[in-house]
Scaffold this active site. Structure first.
Site, PDB file in Angstrom:
ATOM      1  N   ARG A   1      27.838 106.427 -43.609  1.00  0.00           N
ATOM      2  CA  ARG A   1      29.076 105.749 -44.024  1.00  0.00           C
ATOM      3  C   ARG A   1      29.362 105.977 -45.424  1.00  0.00           C
ATOM      4  O   ARG A   1      30.166 106.542 -45.964  1.00  0.00           O
ATOM      5  CB  ARG A   1      29.257 104.085 -43.533  1.00  0.00           C
ATOM      6  CG  ARG A   1      30.427 103.555 -43.462  1.00  0.00           C
ATOM      7  CD  ARG A   1      31.010 102.887 -44.833  1.00  0.00           C
ATOM      8  NE  ARG A   1      29.921 101.900 -45.534  1.00  0.00           N
ATOM      9  CZ  ARG A   1      30.022 101.774 -46.750  1.00  0.00           C
ATOM     10  NH1 ARG A   1      30.960 102.164 -47.522  1.00  0.00           N
ATOM     11  NH2 ARG A   1      29.009 100.854 -47.168  1.00  0.00           N
ATOM     12  N   ASP A   2      28.489 105.309 -46.251  1.00  0.00           N
ATOM     13  CA  ASP A   2      28.662 105.347 -47.471  1.00  0.00           C
ATOM     14  C   ASP A   2      28.331 106.570 -48.039  1.00  0.00           C
ATOM     15  O   ASP A   2      29.063 107.171 -49.133  1.00  0.00           O
ATOM     16  CB  ASP A   2      27.784 104.271 -48.500  1.00  0.00           C
ATOM     17  CG  ASP A   2      28.441 104.002 -49.682  1.00  0.00           C
ATOM     18  OD1 ASP A   2      29.450 104.168 -49.988  1.00  0.00           O
ATOM     19  OD2 ASP A   2      27.739 103.098 -50.350  1.00  0.00           O
TER      20      ASP A   2
ATOM     21  N   HIS B   1      31.122 109.374 -48.759  1.00  0.00           N
ATOM     22  CA  HIS B   1      31.866 109.895 -50.151  1.00  0.00           C
ATOM     23  C   HIS B   1      31.338 111.071 -50.863  1.00  0.00           C
ATOM     24  O   HIS B   1      32.390 111.605 -51.687  1.00  0.00           O
ATOM     25  CB  HIS B   1      31.545 108.409 -50.863  1.00  0.00           C
ATOM     26  CG  HIS B   1      32.135 107.362 -50.809  1.00  0.00           C
ATOM     27  ND1 HIS B   1      33.591 107.150 -50.849  1.00  0.00           N
ATOM     28  CD2 HIS B   1      31.875 106.063 -50.335  1.00  0.00           C
ATOM     29  CE1 HIS B   1      33.863 105.838 -50.435  1.00  0.00           C
ATOM     30  NE2 HIS B   1      32.771 104.853 -50.305  1.00  0.00           N
TER      31      HIS B   1
ATOM     32  N   SER C   1      28.490  97.695 -56.575  1.00  0.00           N
ATOM     33  CA  SER C   1      29.367  98.921 -56.255  1.00  0.00           C
ATOM     34  C   SER C   1      29.557  99.928 -57.709  1.00  0.00           C
ATOM     35  O   SER C   1      29.579 100.884 -57.308  1.00  0.00           O
ATOM     36  CB  SER C   1      30.525  98.402 -56.267  1.00  0.00           C
ATOM     37  OG  SER C   1      30.718  97.548 -55.153  1.00  0.00           O
TER      38      SER C   1
ATOM     39  N   HIS D   1      23.144 100.962 -55.981  1.00  0.00           N
ATOM     40  CA  HIS D   1      23.573 102.313 -56.389  1.00  0.00           C
ATOM     41  C   HIS D   1      22.559 102.807 -57.399  1.00  0.00           C
ATOM     42  O   HIS D   1      22.281 101.924 -58.296  1.00  0.00           O
ATOM     43  CB  HIS D   1      25.110 102.491 -56.755  1.00  0.00           C
ATOM     44  CG  HIS D   1      26.015 102.381 -55.646  1.00  0.00           C
ATOM     45  ND1 HIS D   1      26.508 103.565 -54.829  1.00  0.00           N
ATOM     46  CD2 HIS D   1      26.272 101.413 -54.678  1.00  0.00           C
ATOM     47  CE1 HIS D   1      27.090 103.404 -53.935  1.00  0.00           C
ATOM     48  NE2 HIS D   1      26.994 102.192 -53.702  1.00  0.00           N
TER      49      HIS D   1
END
Lengths: 342, 342
Positions: free
Chosen positions: B20-21, B24, B174, B203
């Site tokens: 999912r992430d 990107h 984020s 992150h």
């Protein structure tokens, strides 16, 4: 940029190993132009020390370890000419390098000399630390594969090296094995045992190099090694510009201009690196098992030849506490694992 | 491998956001075969939850944000069929996703539903958390860009989401801005305010994602997000296999087989990733200034067009506390910086 949180905190001297330890990532093939470009940019950023040389240090260029593109002379001349305010550093492991190499580096204008020894072999640094002091340069000493012994032993070995004339002493996490708490207890013990600056040099196998370096600073280390973009073999070294950004945020003072440092890192990225360091499974396992990352290529070759999982070989090498120079242990481990599997 | 230090420590549930992430990093272009291959390997390793979807979650595939290669239906079907023991997770930011998308995901066999909101907008999660509970799936809620407010506010917002039915709540870093101490104080405040599991999602912009995740665990978080090889945009997410290795070493329990997890990471490396995540200067500055990394490409484009340094634009966006969705602020900042430079 107003990103700092305060102006208290420690004064930290960054020791930039990009042009020395980083060489491992490109099989010691940096050219004079590349070295000059990076050294100039690091100098502009106010990096205190720019270390230069074959990945294994002075005198190490050889068929066995790997020939560098340039001679020590050529590397030293290229970097010396590029620096205006940064000091030039060199690294030497007695055995690969000799007194003659050391004198030659000082003739070329080296300001800081690092003498390295396996974590239990401080004794081998005595002669060259003495020579460095006689030559009037800054004499530093570091212990390799330092995770293999505990805080007390490291502190005692560091104190011995101070007795030999070292003006700064410390430890390298050669295998990238440490957790921050490991670093804290070791640096604390060393800082308590000596009255000279303490050095920490991390590797990123467990994705903790920056965190470990910060732990070192908080435990009393004031000289921290790092490389632009983490330039180095396998998982790479502590990423210099990330470390400086984090130290800034925490209120520690490096005296480095972050913006100019990012420009230097961009030069490293564009002109020095074939590919960026990354933590692949083998790097992770070598860090976890505490095995010197230089074993990576021979282990992969041996695993393929024997039909074994390289991770099994690393685990067994870690169990047997293999150190650099014991590459013949790989064949022994492969034989034992093959027998065990039958 | 006998690498653990003990069997005490926390029980940590790893939430694998690779599919999912991670999307990107490949502009949401993962194919069904890639998803299946990775999901099967993660399942074999015993990863508790495999999250799947467009990078921005359910219903987000669009011309404006970026069209995914697959429909939500196709992604959900591919991953569902690959999992035998791992749960399937989905992510939804109200506005991009709707109740219809959520129902559809549950029809496809989603077990865990994440509802996300900007750090001060917990209120927007109420309806969908209620729906998830009605549908009988695990309802979790996370706050985005959580560095923009302090521990007290985050705790209060998390408590509100528990009031709406969330069975786990937490925060996402984020912008990759946190230092470990930031994480510690925030997770502690949240854990003290709620009686459900606490989530942390890091992150790696400052090379601290693993260290921050460990800090979160030590402060009381028990659900930690991570991605294979750090798969994700820019500097990437917390590297899953490094995190699990470190948690193992520290004596925390993830229930994951590290060897099998490394095999899954190798699959991600070979089959999912175009290039490995790395901390370049722009990623570092976006982390340092606390700006959402999604601003990277438009900032670079605007900087080139205006002849400005992208780092200046990021610094100014950080000062103005720009958040996702405010991309038009880039043009304003560029205009102001251009005027200032004249």
């Amino acid at each position: 940029m107003e990103t700092g949180r305060g102006t208290s905190g420690a004064r930290v001297a960054i020791h930039d190993a990009t042009l020395r330890d980083g060489q491992h990532a490109v099989r010691h093939q940096l050219a004079a132009e590349q070295m000059r470009a990076y050294a100039q940019a690091a100098d502009r950023a106010g990096v205190p020390v720019v270390e230069v040389g074959h990945g294994n240090g002075l005198g190490a260029s050889s068929l066995q370890i790997g020939r560098a593109r340039l001679t020590d002379d050529a590397m030293l001349a290229a970097v010396r000419e590029a620096l205006t305010s940064s000091q030039m550093g060199v690294f030497m492991a007695p055995g690969w390098g000799t007194g003659k190499d050391l004198r030659n580096a000082v003739d070329h204008g080296a300001d800081v000399v690092r003498i390295a020894a396996h974590c239990t072999e401080a004794a081998v640094t005595e002669r060259h630390l003495g020579l460095a002091r006689d030559l009037g340069v800054e004499a530093q000493a570091v212990l390799l594969m330092s995770h293999m012994v505990g805080p007390g032993r490291l502190a005692e070995q560091c104190a011995r090296m101070v007795g030999f004339g070292a003006q700064a002493v410390g430890i390298m996490d050669s295998a990238g094995h440490y957790l921050p708490t490991d670093v804290t207890e070791r640096i604390r013990a060393i800082a308590a045992a000596v009255d000279v600056p303490v050095i920490f040099h991390g590797h990123n196998n467990l994705s903790l190099a920056v965190a470990n370096s910060v732990a070192a600073v908080e435990a009393g280390a004031t000289i921290i090694d790092a490389c632009a973009r983490g330039f180095g073999a396998g998982a790479g070294n502590t990423q210099l510009e990330a470390l400086v950004a984090v130290l800034d945020r925490m209120g520690h003072r490096t005296g480095i201009d972050l913006r100019a440092l990012l420009a230097a890192a961009d030069i490293a990225h564009e002109q020095l690196l074939d590919e960026l360091p990354a933590i692949d499974s083998v790097s992770l396992i070598s860090g976890l098992t505490g095995v010197f990352s230089g074993f990576k290529l021979p282990v992969l070759a041996a695993a393929t030849a024997a039909g074994l999982d390289p991770l099994d070989i690393f685990a067994e090498l870690g169990r047997r506490q293999a150190v650099a120079g014991q590459e013949d242990l790989i064949a022994v481990v492969v034989r034992d694992l093959t027998v065990r599997a039958q």
